[in-house]
Design a protein around this motif. Structure first.
Motif: not given
Length: 253
Positions: A201-202, A228-229, A237-240
């Motif tokens: 993660g960034e 990013p983010g 938080t960012h599965p895709e």
């Protein structure tokens, strides 16, 4: 050990290992994104989800979890891990490189790879709090850095569960700081010839990019990617975006 499974391509098995204080259910969205490519199985590690409690007796948590996960590999497969799950995946790949078709390491917390005095002081603080019967404070402090959650917003039941798991954090971190599992032994990382991808993660803690740099220097076929983010909990938080990167690595194998 409780095993979770999602339908997918039965000709291409994959095994996903979750982080400390999580459970295997969070791989669901990622497994569904990748169902055309692989069929993902994911265990709840000892003391997590619906698996039995970790008794806190020898061997250490990391070794106990690795010994329970390893028999799930019956044929070469795509191995995916997050946080401590990534270090278990790496430990297996070093011990049996022939069992791994591709290796995706998301935020691997192998602290011994890139010693960081500030991070080690923080982890020793967590241990000291637990040893002095301040487990709630230890839990909230640990999660403020490595969990990405607001402690005050958690329900009493969730707090109790997390407090009960902090002893596994201490045992796991002791292993990862000292590399008592010898994951970093001479020739170990170099023996992995499967494609490896390190995902970060960034906005993750500074220890993570340093670890990724150190591991990358020794792996034969490796890539790195940053979302990013995202922070440490990026599979949730960012599965895709995480699934898209895992797909790229699996397709290389």
């Amino acid at each position: 050990m409780n095993i979770r499974h999602w339908p997918g391509n039965p000709e291409r098995p994959a095994l996903a290992l979750h982080c400390m204080m999580g459970n295997a259910s969070y791989w669901g969205p990622i497994a569904r994104e990748l169902g055309d490519l692989v069929e993902i199985t994911a265990p709840d590690l000892p003391g997590h989800g619906k698996s039995r409690d970790w008794e806190g007796v020898p061997p250490d948590f990391h070794t106990t979890a690795t010994r329970e996960v390893a028999p799930l590999i019956q044929r070469p497969l795509d191995l995916i891990g997050h946080s401590i799950g990534a270090t278990i995946a790496l430990r297996i790949a070093v011990a049996a490189p022939e069992a791994v078709r591709s290796l995706t390491l998301i935020e691997p917390v192998l602290f011994a790879a890139a010693p960081d005095p500030e991070n080690e002081a923080f982890l020793h603080e967590i241990r000291s709090l637990v040893e002095n019967s301040e487990s709630e404070k230890a839990t909230s402090r640990f999660l403020s850095v490595w969990g990405g959650i607001d402690w005050e917003s958690q329900s009493p039941a969730t707090r109790d569960r997390l407090i009960g798991q902090i002893k596994m954090v201490v045992s796991g971190n002791d292993t990862l700081i000292d590399d008592s599992a010898q994951i970093l032994r001479n020739g170990g990382l170099e023996s992995i010839d499967a494609p490896v991808l390190l995902i970060m993660g960034e906005d993750s803690p500074p220890a993570i990019p340093a670890i990724a740099e150190a591991l990358s220097a020794r792996l034969a076929d490796v890539g790195r990617a940053s979302i990013p983010g995202a922070g440490h909990m990026l599979p949730i938080t960012h599965p895709e975006q995480t699934a898209d990167l895992i797909r790229l690595n699996i397709e290389r194998a």
